[in-house]
Write a protein that holds these residues in place. Sequence first.
Motif: not given
Length: 173
Positions: A107-122
């Motif tokens: 699940g690390l890749a899924t969580a990391a992509v979720a986090e980078i999506c958040r960081v990319a926007r915010s």
Amino acid sequence: MNAHARAHARAWTLESLRADHAPALLDFERRNRAYFARTVPDRGDAYFTEFADRHRALLDEQETGLCRFHVLITREGELAGRVNLVDIEDGSAELGYRIGEGAAGRGLATAAVAEICRVARSTYGLTRLIAVTTPDNPGSMAVLRRNGFTQVETVTVDGRPGIRHERPLTPAN
């Protein structure tokens, strides 16, 4: 993000690439070279022999704002993966990521992509991410799908069939 991915999110941090990450990043790439080569083109020997110069060049490129490079550091201080946003332009960037073999399938890749999506926007103010996979990399396609990416077209990746995915980034997602 599902409960499994949330649990993993607490076990690592996403850090912007720095000069002092170089030794751990080189070790990560060496240890996982054969593993990565199963699904993505090999970086070649020059990548490893010229690593110090390449790392400095990435940091210089990051300073321009055209790319944002990140590493995933576990609670134990190990480098477990990398997540990059490249070709940043007009609110968009291409997403790329690698999770080491020892951390894969949890699940690390899924969580990391979720986090980078958040960081990319915010943090970076991006409004859209693009990612390209090959059909023989179903794990990567699943990670993108779980993170709201949709397939938009077929492309060619290093002479092989590929699939381009996109995800809009809005304040609500």
